[in-house]
Design an enzyme around this catalytic site. Structure first.
Site, PDB file in Angstrom:
ATOM      1  N   ILE A  65      11.191   7.400 -92.554  1.00 16.55           N
ATOM      2  CA  ILE A  65      10.339   8.534 -92.911  1.00 16.55           C
ATOM      3  C   ILE A  65       9.136   8.038 -93.709  1.00 16.55           C
ATOM      4  O   ILE A  65       9.272   7.160 -94.566  1.00 16.55           O
ATOM      5  CB  ILE A  65      11.113   9.539 -93.797  1.00 16.55           C
ATOM      6  CG1 ILE A  65      12.379  10.018 -93.099  1.00 16.55           C
ATOM      7  CG2 ILE A  65      10.232  10.719 -94.210  1.00 16.55           C
ATOM      8  CD1 ILE A  65      13.330  10.784 -94.008  1.00 16.55           C
ATOM      9  N   CYS A  66       7.970   8.620 -93.449  1.00 13.14           N
ATOM     10  CA  CYS A  66       6.796   8.406 -94.300  1.00 13.14           C
ATOM     11  C   CYS A  66       6.001   9.709 -94.337  1.00 13.14           C
ATOM     12  O   CYS A  66       6.523  10.781 -94.050  1.00 13.14           O
ATOM     13  CB  CYS A  66       5.951   7.221 -93.826  1.00 13.14           C
ATOM     14  SG  CYS A  66       5.042   7.508 -92.296  1.00 13.14           S
ATOM     15  N   ARG A  67       4.728   9.639 -94.667  1.00 12.28           N
ATOM     16  CA  ARG A  67       3.909  10.845 -94.771  1.00 12.28           C
ATOM     17  C   ARG A  67       3.627  11.458 -93.403  1.00 12.28           C
ATOM     18  O   ARG A  67       3.799  12.642 -93.193  1.00 12.28           O
ATOM     19  CB  ARG A  67       2.593  10.522 -95.494  1.00 12.28           C
ATOM     20  CG  ARG A  67       1.687  11.720 -95.655  1.00 12.28           C
ATOM     21  CD  ARG A  67       0.396  11.338 -96.397  1.00 12.28           C
ATOM     22  NE  ARG A  67      -0.587  12.379 -96.237  1.00 12.28           N
ATOM     23  CZ  ARG A  67      -1.433  12.472 -95.218  1.00 12.28           C
ATOM     24  NH1 ARG A  67      -1.418  11.576 -94.254  1.00 12.28           N
ATOM     25  NH2 ARG A  67      -2.293  13.456 -95.140  1.00 12.28           N
ATOM     26  N   GLY A  69       4.313   9.523 -90.195  1.00 11.83           N
ATOM     27  CA  GLY A  69       5.085   8.908 -89.124  1.00 11.83           C
ATOM     28  C   GLY A  69       4.580   7.540 -88.697  1.00 11.83           C
ATOM     29  O   GLY A  69       5.253   6.839 -87.957  1.00 11.83           O
ATOM     30  N   MET A  94       6.584  13.540 -93.433  1.00  8.57           N
ATOM     31  CA  MET A  94       6.755  14.620 -94.405  1.00  8.57           C
ATOM     32  C   MET A  94       5.749  15.751 -94.186  1.00  8.57           C
ATOM     33  O   MET A  94       5.990  16.872 -94.622  1.00  8.57           O
ATOM     34  CB  MET A  94       6.648  14.076 -95.830  1.00  8.57           C
ATOM     35  CG  MET A  94       7.824  13.205 -96.243  1.00  8.57           C
ATOM     36  SD  MET A  94       9.446  14.007 -96.139  1.00  8.57           S
ATOM     37  CE  MET A  94       9.345  15.151 -97.523  1.00  8.57           C
TER      38      MET A  94
END
Length: 103
Positions: A65-67, A69, A94
């Site tokens: 997961i990141c901000r 993708g 996110m």
């Protein structure tokens, strides 16, 4: 190299509700994570992934997961290159997550 499977935030939330055996790893920076994370996600900054994977099982399922993708896809590809066989990326990161967040 095999293509990295992407799952939607809704699919990740369903995996959590079913208590599937997986580990979510948030690769964002500290200040981003301070704004909230997916419940039960483990925080390992992208830059720390190369050292951190030595302590991770290659047989475990991981959802990165990141901000948005992109960074998590880079982390997933790196892990796959290092022999991790079940790594997925949360599509949209996110920015697309609408579920509960923890601080």
């Amino acid at each position: 190299m095999k293509h990295i499977e992407e799952i939607t935030p809704e699919e990740l939330e369903n995996k959590q509700k079913r208590n599937d055996d997986f580990i979510a790893i948030d690769v964002r920076e500290d200040e981003e994570v301070a704004e909230g994370m997916v419940p039960d996600a483990k925080h390992i900054r992208l830059g720390d992934i190369p050292q951190a994977i030595d302590g991770l099982s290659k047989n475990q399922e991981y959802v990165m997961i990141c901000r948005s993708g992109r960074r998590s896809m880079n982390a997933a590809e790196f892990m796959q290159e290092k022999g991790f066989t079940n790594v997925k990326n949360m599509k949209g990161g996110m920015l697309e997550w609408s579920g509960e967040i923890v601080f």
